[in-house]
Design a protein around this motif. Structure first.
Motif, PDB file in Angstrom:
ATOM      1  N   GLU A 183       0.808  -1.217   0.000  1.00 57.19           N
ATOM      2  CA  GLU A 183       0.000   0.000   0.000  1.00 57.19           C
ATOM      3  C   GLU A 183       0.842   1.268   0.000  1.00 57.19           C
ATOM      4  OE1 GLU A 183      -2.881  -0.497   3.121  1.00 57.19           O
ATOM      5  OE2 GLU A 183      -3.977  -1.988   1.951  1.00 57.19           O
ATOM      6  N   SER A 184       2.117   1.169   0.380  1.00 60.02           N
ATOM      7  CA  SER A 184       2.977   2.354   0.334  1.00 60.02           C
ATOM      8  C   SER A 184       3.252   2.780  -1.102  1.00 60.02           C
ATOM      9  CB  SER A 184       4.295   2.091   1.060  1.00 60.02           C
ATOM     10  OG  SER A 184       5.102   1.194   0.318  1.00 60.02           O
ATOM     11  N   GLN A 185       2.996   1.892  -2.047  1.00 53.30           N
ATOM     12  CA  GLN A 185       3.199   2.188  -3.467  1.00 53.30           C
ATOM     13  C   GLN A 185       1.920   2.680  -4.138  1.00 53.30           C
ATOM     14  OE1 GLN A 185       5.130  -1.137  -5.441  1.00 53.30           O
ATOM     15  NE2 GLN A 185       5.855  -1.830  -3.459  1.00 53.30           N
ATOM     16  N   LEU A 186       0.826   2.797  -3.352  1.00 51.38           N
ATOM     17  CA  LEU A 186      -0.475   3.144  -3.913  1.00 51.38           C
ATOM     18  C   LEU A 186      -1.081   4.352  -3.213  1.00 51.38           C
ATOM     19  CD1 LEU A 186      -1.985  -0.456  -3.863  1.00 51.38           C
ATOM     20  CD2 LEU A 186      -0.911   0.675  -5.809  1.00 51.38           C
ATOM     21  N   ASN A 187      -1.959   5.034  -3.921  1.00 49.88           N
ATOM     22  CA  ASN A 187      -2.839   6.042  -3.341  1.00 49.88           C
ATOM     23  C   ASN A 187      -4.247   5.504  -3.467  1.00 49.88           C
ATOM     24  OD1 ASN A 187      -0.889   8.028  -2.816  1.00 49.88           O
ATOM     25  ND2 ASN A 187      -1.005   8.799  -4.905  1.00 49.88           N
ATOM     26  N   LYS A 188      -5.085   5.772  -2.483  1.00 46.11           N
ATOM     27  CA  LYS A 188      -6.469   5.327  -2.558  1.00 46.11           C
ATOM     28  C   LYS A 188      -7.337   6.495  -2.997  1.00 46.11           C
ATOM     29  CE  LYS A 188      -9.897   2.605  -0.254  1.00 46.11           C
ATOM     30  NZ  LYS A 188     -10.304   1.876   0.931  1.00 46.11           N
ATOM     31  N   SER A 189      -8.185   6.239  -3.986  1.00 40.06           N
ATOM     32  CA  SER A 189      -9.098   7.243  -4.507  1.00 40.06           C
ATOM     33  C   SER A 189     -10.485   6.632  -4.517  1.00 40.06           C
ATOM     34  CB  SER A 189      -8.668   7.654  -5.919  1.00 40.06           C
ATOM     35  OG  SER A 189      -9.597   8.560  -6.467  1.00 40.06           O
ATOM     36  N   GLY A 190     -11.277   6.889  -3.469  1.00 45.22           N
ATOM     37  CA  GLY A 190     -12.581   6.240  -3.342  1.00 45.22           C
ATOM     38  C   GLY A 190     -12.370   4.758  -3.120  1.00 45.22           C
ATOM     39  N   LYS A 248      -1.858   3.750  -8.580  1.00 43.10           N
ATOM     40  CA  LYS A 248      -0.435   3.486  -8.397  1.00 43.10           C
ATOM     41  C   LYS A 248       0.362   4.774  -8.446  1.00 43.10           C
ATOM     42  CE  LYS A 248       3.342   0.615 -10.089  1.00 43.10           C
ATOM     43  NZ  LYS A 248       3.968   0.606  -8.796  1.00 43.10           N
ATOM     44  N   LYS A 249       1.255   4.945  -7.469  1.00 41.67           N
ATOM     45  CA  LYS A 249       2.176   6.077  -7.497  1.00 41.67           C
ATOM     46  C   LYS A 249       3.237   5.789  -8.542  1.00 41.67           C
ATOM     47  CE  LYS A 249       1.816   7.001  -2.572  1.00 41.67           C
ATOM     48  NZ  LYS A 249       2.556   6.987  -1.295  1.00 41.67           N
ATOM     49  N   THR A 250       3.638   6.795  -9.280  1.00 39.19           N
ATOM     50  CA  THR A 250       4.709   6.631 -10.257  1.00 39.19           C
ATOM     51  C   THR A 250       5.903   7.464  -9.837  1.00 39.19           C
ATOM     52  OG1 THR A 250       3.952   8.447 -11.635  1.00 39.19           O
ATOM     53  CG2 THR A 250       3.052   6.260 -12.126  1.00 39.19           C
ATOM     54  N   SER A 251       7.041   7.167 -10.406  1.00 37.53           N
ATOM     55  CA  SER A 251       8.264   7.894 -10.049  1.00 37.53           C
ATOM     56  C   SER A 251       8.203   9.358 -10.457  1.00 37.53           C
ATOM     57  CB  SER A 251       9.479   7.219 -10.685  1.00 37.53           C
ATOM     58  OG  SER A 251       9.332   7.172 -12.074  1.00 37.53           O
ATOM     59  N   ASP A 303      -4.501   5.167 -12.895  1.00 37.37           N
ATOM     60  CA  ASP A 303      -5.676   4.564 -12.281  1.00 37.37           C
ATOM     61  C   ASP A 303      -5.673   3.055 -12.481  1.00 37.37           C
ATOM     62  OD1 ASP A 303      -6.429   7.071 -11.605  1.00 37.37           O
ATOM     63  OD2 ASP A 303      -8.191   7.178 -12.889  1.00 37.37           O
ATOM     64  N   ILE A 304      -5.910   2.331 -11.381  1.00 37.65           N
ATOM     65  CA  ILE A 304      -5.984   0.876 -11.421  1.00 37.65           C
ATOM     66  C   ILE A 304      -7.243   0.460 -10.672  1.00 37.65           C
ATOM     67  CG2 ILE A 304      -4.881  -1.287 -10.743  1.00 37.65           C
ATOM     68  CD1 ILE A 304      -2.223   0.275 -10.682  1.00 37.65           C
TER      69      ILE A 304
END
Length: 62
Positions: free
Chosen positions: A38-45, A50-53, A59-60
């Motif tokens: 989850e540290s590699q992701l942002n939650k949207s609803g 996925k966070k990118t460099s 959006d996934i």
């Protein structure tokens, strides 16, 4: 889907030739935690993004 990718990445880091259907190398998943994924992701609803460099997002749907 994001979790599956995290597991696949962890396995490939131990054995780059690994593919679905093969045995998972011993210890390959020992460092995987919910927090590390989850540290590699942002939650949207109800969607994980996925966070990118570059700081942009992809959006996934899960």
């Amino acid at each position: 889907m994001a979790y599956a990718r995290a597991f696949k990445s962890a396995i490939k880091a131990v054995d780059p030739t690994w593919d679905y259907g093969k045995a998972i190398p011993s210890g390959a998943l020992d460092g995987i935690t919910r927090e590390s994924v989850e540290s590699q992701l942002n939650k949207s609803g109800n969607t994980f993004v996925k966070k990118t460099s570059s700081g942009s997002t992809l959006d996934i749907q899960i």
